[in-house]
Design an enzyme around this catalytic site. Structure first.
Site, mmCIF file in Angstrom:
data_model
loop_
_atom_site.group_PDB
_atom_site.id
_atom_site.type_symbol
_atom_site.label_atom_id
_atom_site.label_comp_id
_atom_site.label_asym_id
_atom_site.label_seq_id
_atom_site.Cartn_x
_atom_site.Cartn_y
_atom_site.Cartn_z
ATOM 1 N N HIS A 71 -5.903 2.822 -4.059
ATOM 2 C CA HIS A 71 -5.881 3.097 -2.616
ATOM 3 C C HIS A 71 -6.393 4.523 -2.367
ATOM 4 O O HIS A 71 -6.021 5.155 -1.385
ATOM 5 C CB HIS A 71 -4.454 2.912 -2.098
ATOM 6 C CG HIS A 71 -4.338 2.795 -0.602
ATOM 7 N ND1 HIS A 71 -5.223 2.084 0.176
ATOM 8 C CD2 HIS A 71 -3.419 3.287 0.276
ATOM 9 C CE1 HIS A 71 -4.856 2.156 1.447
ATOM 10 N NE2 HIS A 71 -3.776 2.890 1.541
ATOM 11 N N ASP A 106 0.821 -1.216 0.000
ATOM 12 C CA ASP A 106 0.000 0.000 0.000
ATOM 13 C C ASP A 106 0.856 1.267 0.000
ATOM 14 O O ASP A 106 2.009 1.253 0.410
ATOM 15 C CB ASP A 106 -0.890 0.041 1.255
ATOM 16 C CG ASP A 106 -2.059 -0.921 1.168
ATOM 17 O OD1 ASP A 106 -2.069 -1.769 0.255
ATOM 18 O OD2 ASP A 106 -2.959 -0.823 2.030
ATOM 19 N N ASP A 107 0.210 2.344 -0.400
ATOM 20 C CA ASP A 107 0.697 3.732 -0.230
ATOM 21 C C ASP A 107 1.761 4.173 -1.241
ATOM 22 O O ASP A 107 2.261 5.292 -1.170
ATOM 23 C CB ASP A 107 1.229 4.008 1.185
ATOM 24 C CG ASP A 107 0.170 3.815 2.256
ATOM 25 O OD1 ASP A 107 -1.011 3.676 1.886
ATOM 26 O OD2 ASP A 107 0.515 3.807 3.446
ATOM 27 N N HIS A 149 -5.724 9.366 0.524
ATOM 28 C CA HIS A 149 -5.625 8.617 1.771
ATOM 29 C C HIS A 149 -6.462 9.214 2.899
ATOM 30 O O HIS A 149 -5.983 9.429 4.015
ATOM 31 C CB HIS A 149 -4.152 8.513 2.209
ATOM 32 C CG HIS A 149 -3.844 7.236 2.940
ATOM 33 N ND1 HIS A 149 -3.975 7.116 4.292
ATOM 34 C CD2 HIS A 149 -3.434 6.018 2.505
ATOM 35 C CE1 HIS A 149 -3.633 5.881 4.656
ATOM 36 N NE2 HIS A 149 -3.306 5.197 3.589
ATOM 37 N N HIS A 166 3.678 -2.325 3.125
ATOM 38 C CA HIS A 166 3.721 -0.958 2.584
ATOM 39 C C HIS A 166 5.004 -0.740 1.798
ATOM 40 O O HIS A 166 6.094 -1.018 2.298
ATOM 41 C CB HIS A 166 3.624 0.070 3.712
ATOM 42 C CG HIS A 166 2.309 0.040 4.419
ATOM 43 N ND1 HIS A 166 2.037 -0.847 5.435
ATOM 44 C CD2 HIS A 166 1.173 0.757 4.225
ATOM 45 C CE1 HIS A 166 0.791 -0.661 5.844
ATOM 46 N NE2 HIS A 166 0.242 0.310 5.137
HETATM 47 NI NI NI Z 1 -2.571 3.272 3.326
#
Ligand code: NI
Length: 396
Positions: free
Chosen positions: A247, A196-197, A251, A341
């Site tokens: 995603h 993620d991210d 955020h 991540h």
């Molecule tokens: Ni995230």
């Protein structure tokens, strides 16, 4: 008809509304053209002198809204104001008597204007689609469709202008969409690594190098704002056979956001990925895994497929690479979806842990798949990209 000038009308009007009598200033220089039609006529309107053409009527005076009282309001079906000053026009009292619109004005007339009366808006009967709700049951990383939703239909009597409903008859009630969050149990030792991210310079590329060297496919849930900055990394993720997931753009914590924000965040995230890599992904991981009734409804309406996780590597806490390895390998079961991540900060611990995670899980007989392959293997009847019924909402 034209008016030959009075002191500035807007100010005048404000002054009149506050009950202050203001004398008109007649500008003679402006009279020129009027003489051709006959002598202009000076009249007194609400205590102020104005000069009009000599064939002017009461209707002309009313039409020159700056000089007379305002029209009434258009009232909504609930008694509120649907549209200010859209009611009946002002009425004129001429020398003490009500004047009809066709009457001519004569020099020296004393005219008093009165605010027009209010009008009530008319109503219309129309059929409006009723959106269905999305109900989510259970816990688990993927979402199964238990029952599709169907929109309903209602007959509504409402104000034409205000759109305020005075009578509602439900013709067909909507049927809730029911989703069940579930674990994937493919019956094989499959595991999906997710990151993620990202995309994040350096770390995402290091992770891609590790995955490529070991022939491991993974799923990347990308942040739209990062995708915009590093589209080249996104293309590489796609080129190397990994699954691109959304995603969101920025955020945000969906549990606390409005439906409009959720809708925009999902759409912008997806659009950024499409622009960068030409892929329109339905796969969505909400930031923090956070959802709400409103968010579920919006992401379903957008045709998104929500993916959570059942193994949290907790790499974001930076507990050390060793700890990340044991947290993951101790918790993986057949069908697990592992949260890691590649972006959002220094991910060097994740990068160091990854080769060991892959090695240990392989040694235990696991194969690595992307999230869509895992879901396919499980035979989960995933919620299809539903088209949400757009409710005919009153415009604000
Ligand atoms: Ni995230």
């Amino acid at each position: 008809m034209s008016y030959y000038h009075v002191s500035p009308p807007p100010k005048w009007r404000i002054a009149r509304r506050f009950g202050v009598a203001v004398a008109a200033v007649v500008i003679l220089a402006a009279l020129g053209a009027g003489y051709a039609l006959g002598r202009p006529v000076a009249v007194l309107v609400d205590g102020a002198e104005i000069v009009v053409e000599n064939d002017a009527t009461v209707a002309d005076l009313i039409a020159a809204a700056a000089f007379v009282a305002p029209p009434g309001d258009l009232r909504a079906v609930d008694g509120g104001i649907a549209e200010p000053e859209a009611g009946s026009p002002a009425t004129i009292i001429r020398n003490g008597r009500p004047a009809s619109p066709a009457q001519r004005l004569y020099r020296g007339d004393v005219l008093v204007s009165r605010r027009g009366s209010d009008r009530l808006e008319s109503t219309e009967v129309t059929q409006v689609v009723m959106d269905f709700e999305t109900v989510v049951e259970g816990e688990g990383p993927v979402t199964e469709l238990v029952r599709p939703g169907t929109p309903g239909l209602k007959r509504v009597t409402r104000g034409v202008v205000s759109l305020i409903e005075v009578d509602v008859e439900v013709l067909t009630p909507p049927v809730d969409e029911v989703l069940k969050r579930t674990k994937t149990r493919p019956g094989m030792k499959l595991v999906a690594l997710t990151f993620d991210d990202g995309p994040w310079p350096l770390h995402t590329e290091e992770i891609l190098d590790i995955l490529r060297a070991r022939d491991v496919p993974a799923t990347f849930f990308l942040l739209g704002r990062q995708v915009k900055r590093y589209p080249g990394i996104v293309r590489r993720i796609d080129d190397e056979g990994h699954l691109l997931g959304n995603h969101t753009y920025a955020h945000k914590y969906f549990s606390k956001e409005s439906s409009a924000t959720v809708r925009r965040e999902v759409a912008r995230g997806r659009a950024a990925i499409r622009t960068a890599a030409g892929v329109s992904t339905p796969w969505l991981r909400p930031p923090y895994g956070a959802m709400s009734d409103v968010a579920w409804r919006e992401v379903r309406a957008a045709g998104s497929r929500v993916v959570h996780w059942d193994v949290d590597s907790r790499d974001w806490r930076k507990p050390g690479a060793k700890r990340i390895v044991t947290t993951v390998t101790n918790n993986v079961r057949p069908g697990s979806i592992v949260l890691m991540h590649d972006g959002g900060g220094d991910r060097s611990q994740t990068v160091r842990a990854l080769p060991h995670i892959i090695k240990r899980l392989r040694a235990r007989g696991y194969s690595f798949v992307t999230v869509d392959e895992l879901v396919k293997a499980q035979g989960v009847r995933l919620a299809p990209a539903a088209k949400a019924a757009k409710e005919n909402r009153p415009k604000q």
